[in-house]
Design a protein around this motif. Structure first.
Motif, short mmCIF file in Angstrom:
data_model
loop_
_atom_site.label_atom_id
_atom_site.label_comp_id
_atom_site.label_asym_id
_atom_site.label_seq_id
_atom_site.Cartn_x
_atom_site.Cartn_y
_atom_site.Cartn_z
N VAL A 125 11.07 -43.98 6.73
CA VAL A 125 9.96 -44.96 6.65
C VAL A 125 9.13 -44.75 5.38
CG1 VAL A 125 7.86 -45.75 7.80
CG2 VAL A 125 9.81 -45.06 9.15
N CYS A 126 8.70 -45.84 4.81
CA CYS A 126 7.85 -45.83 3.62
C CYS A 126 6.62 -44.93 3.86
CB CYS A 126 7.42 -47.27 3.39
SG CYS A 126 6.14 -47.47 2.16
N GLU A 127 6.31 -44.11 2.87
CA GLU A 127 5.20 -43.17 3.02
C GLU A 127 3.86 -43.86 3.22
OE1 GLU A 127 5.27 -40.02 3.50
OE2 GLU A 127 7.37 -39.59 3.03
N PHE A 128 3.72 -45.09 2.77
CA PHE A 128 2.44 -45.79 2.95
C PHE A 128 2.12 -45.99 4.44
CE2 PHE A 128 3.21 -47.95 -1.41
CZ PHE A 128 2.64 -46.87 -2.06
N TRP A 129 3.19 -45.97 5.26
CA TRP A 129 2.98 -46.10 6.71
C TRP A 129 2.62 -44.76 7.36
CZ3 TRP A 129 3.17 -50.31 10.08
CH2 TRP A 129 3.54 -51.53 9.49
N GLN A 130 2.86 -43.67 6.63
CA GLN A 130 2.71 -42.34 7.25
C GLN A 130 1.38 -41.68 6.89
OE1 GLN A 130 5.34 -41.99 9.06
NE2 GLN A 130 7.20 -41.57 7.90
N MET A 135 -1.82 -47.03 4.37
CA MET A 135 -1.90 -47.67 3.06
C MET A 135 -0.80 -48.73 2.92
SD MET A 135 -4.43 -46.18 1.71
CE MET A 135 -4.48 -46.32 -0.05
N ASN A 136 -0.15 -49.08 4.04
CA ASN A 136 0.98 -50.01 3.93
C ASN A 136 0.53 -51.41 3.53
OD1 ASN A 136 0.03 -49.83 6.90
ND2 ASN A 136 1.05 -51.82 6.78
N CYS A 137 1.48 -52.13 2.93
CA CYS A 137 1.22 -53.52 2.56
C CYS A 137 0.95 -54.30 3.87
CB CYS A 137 2.41 -54.11 1.82
SG CYS A 137 2.85 -53.12 0.37
N GLN A 138 -0.04 -55.17 3.81
CA GLN A 138 -0.55 -55.79 5.03
C GLN A 138 0.45 -56.72 5.74
OE1 GLN A 138 -4.30 -55.34 5.97
NE2 GLN A 138 -3.26 -53.58 5.10
N PHE A 139 1.39 -57.23 5.00
CA PHE A 139 2.35 -58.18 5.59
C PHE A 139 3.60 -57.48 6.11
CE2 PHE A 139 2.97 -57.52 1.12
CZ PHE A 139 4.27 -57.06 1.09
N CYS A 140 3.74 -56.18 5.80
CA CYS A 140 5.02 -55.47 5.97
C CYS A 140 5.22 -54.97 7.40
CB CYS A 140 5.05 -54.30 5.00
SG CYS A 140 6.43 -53.19 5.23
N SER A 141 6.48 -54.94 7.85
CA SER A 141 6.73 -54.38 9.17
C SER A 141 7.77 -53.27 9.16
CB SER A 141 7.11 -55.49 10.17
OG SER A 141 8.40 -55.97 9.91
N THR A 179 14.19 -49.51 -0.47
CA THR A 179 13.39 -48.44 0.17
C THR A 179 11.93 -48.81 0.00
OG1 THR A 179 12.88 -47.07 -1.78
CG2 THR A 179 15.02 -46.68 -0.73
N GLY A 180 11.10 -48.12 0.76
CA GLY A 180 9.66 -48.20 0.54
C GLY A 180 9.26 -47.13 -0.47
N TYR A 181 8.00 -46.72 -0.42
CA TYR A 181 7.48 -45.72 -1.35
C TYR A 181 7.81 -44.32 -0.83
CZ TYR A 181 4.04 -42.99 -3.96
OH TYR A 181 3.43 -42.06 -4.75
N GLY A 247 -1.66 -49.31 -0.86
CA GLY A 247 -0.88 -48.14 -1.29
C GLY A 247 -0.29 -48.35 -2.67
N LYS A 248 0.28 -49.51 -2.87
CA LYS A 248 0.88 -49.81 -4.19
C LYS A 248 -0.20 -49.77 -5.26
CE LYS A 248 4.82 -52.61 -2.79
NZ LYS A 248 5.66 -53.74 -3.08
N ASP A 249 -1.37 -50.28 -4.92
CA ASP A 249 -2.45 -50.30 -5.91
C ASP A 249 -2.90 -48.88 -6.24
OD1 ASP A 249 -4.58 -51.74 -7.41
OD2 ASP A 249 -5.84 -50.62 -6.03
#
Ligand code: SF4
Length: 398
Positions: A125-130, A135-141, A179-181, A247-249
């Motif tokens: 899983v993308c680290e922004f979710w962890q 910090m995950n992108c708001q639209f992402c699942s 992949t995610g971040y 997170g990306k920002d």
């Protein structure tokens, strides 16, 4: 009036479709598999002229759609406001979805058909979710799907077996890894998967990861045989980018996306690098600016229509109005003509999640001499690439 399949694809992204009781989707259709970022949460349809679309069916806004899918005898049709507007096809359930890898995992939990290609999210899983503060992108699942609707871990062998099954049964030509971040390690994590798929199948491979902090890694990627790289900028306006992609920002920044795209165009070539943007999360004029800037550096745009997927932070929002989006897709096509960016060359790569640059011609009315010259050149390029690709696959299979 003559049906425009490009406009219909756009309308379906923006409004979704209801399923009539006459439909037998469990028998006739691809299952709805919510994997990766969640955009594939809809039903895969093949519209007239062979346009694939993943039409939303479960999100809140679909309740108000004018579209309904119906079945009559053995055929499927789309009705708009109660009137049949066209016959469509449903891509059949891939047989390999039911098959197990040698390790005992369902192949549908390893890779998923999206249009005519196979999409795989092989990493964790993308680290922004962890992170403590999400910090995950708001639209992402992705954080709702990986480990739930798809396997948390996918070994190289499991991925390779699934790719080979999809190649044999579905005739795929393209495998897309994303992949995610992952703290800048994304390309190193993907490397063994790419090597195995390239060596064993010869298929076209695309990679979509956050930009690497070390740009020379893209030279290495090119040497491995990767054919296409894409970068999800998502939002062009800087303030909106901060809100939608915190997170990306914070950990990457927009500049890195532009630098990586520019660098990759130099090594992969014009038209082999894409900037991804989501239309409907900012002013369409900003989306157009992103498209123009991608084209100036030789990259194509892949434009998703914002889908407020269930369970995400933005699930209560609605997609954009289709009429606000038509100038966006018109521009997407125009800039490719103006900047002589080759589009639609790869054989049999039809994408259900976005309107492809070459599908932008359905939004274009200025059929001047440049248009016909470009179409002629593209037809020749397509033919040559098809011959090259088939020969490569033939030699690989010998
Ligand atoms: S970077 Fe953003 S869109 Fe990509 S997986 Fe992570 S949260 Fe989702």
């Amino acid at each position: 009036m003559k049906l425009n399949p490009g406009l219909l694809k756009l309308d379906l992204f923006c409004r979704g479709i209801k399923i009539d009781a006459s439909c037998d989707l469990s028998k006739d259709a691809r299952p709805v598999l919510r994997t990766r970022g969640g955009l594939g949460s809809g039903l895969e349809l093949i519209l007239p002229k062979g346009l694939y679309v993943n039409a939303p069916i479960e999100e809140h806004f679909v309740k108000k759609t004018p579209y309904t899918l119906i079945k009559k005898y053995r055929d499927y049709f789309i009705k708009k406001n109660g009137h049949i507007i066209c016959r469509i096809k449903l891509p059949a359930r891939p047989k390999f979805y039911e098959r197990m890898t040698t390790s005992g995992k369902l192949m549908s939990r390893i890779g998923v058909m999206q249009g005519t290609y196979l999409g795989i999210y092989p990493a964790k899983v993308c680290e922004f979710w962890q992170m403590g503060k999400k910090m995950n992108c708001q639209f992402c699942s992705v954080g709702l799907n990986v480990g739930n609707t798809e396997e948390y871990e996918k070994s190289v062998e499991e991925v390779l077996e699934t790719v080979k099954a999809a190649q044999k049964e579905e005739g795929i030509t393209f495998v897309h890894f994303n992949t995610g971040y992952l703290f800048g390690e994304e390309l190193s994590i993907l490397e063994p998967y790419i090597r195995a798929v390239k060596k064993e199948t010869g298929l076209l491979v695309g990679v979509q990861c956050p930009p690497s902090p070390n740009l020379s890694k893209y030279d290495y990627l090119k040497k491995m045989g990767v054919d296409h790289a894409s970068f999800c900028l998502e939002v062009y306006d800087r303030e909106r980018f901060k809100e939608i992609c915190p997170g990306k920002d914070k950990y990457i920044g927009q500049e890195k996306y532009w630098d990586a795209i520019e660098y990759c165009v130099k090594i992969f070539g014009k038209g082999k690098v894409a900037g991804e943007i989501i239309a409907g999360l900012e002013n369409p004029l900003d989306t157009i600016k992103a498209i123009e800037n991608f084209a100036k550096i030789g990259a194509i745009s892949t434009v998703c229509i914002f889908r407020p997927c269930l369970g995400t932070a933005l699930e209560a929002l609605v997609p954009p109005f289709p009429e606000d989006m038509t100038p966006v897709f018109k521009k997407m096509y125009e800039v490719c003509l103006e900047n002589r960016i080759p589009i639609g060359i790869a054989p049999n790569v039809k994408v259900s999640l976005v309107i492809l640059p070459e599908e932008g011609k359905y939004f274009f009315q200025n059929f001047n001499i440049n248009f016909f010259i470009m179409e002629c050149k593209l037809s020749i390029l397509k033919l040559l690439f098809r011959i090259y690709f088939r020969t490569r696959i033939f030699l690989k299979c010998k």
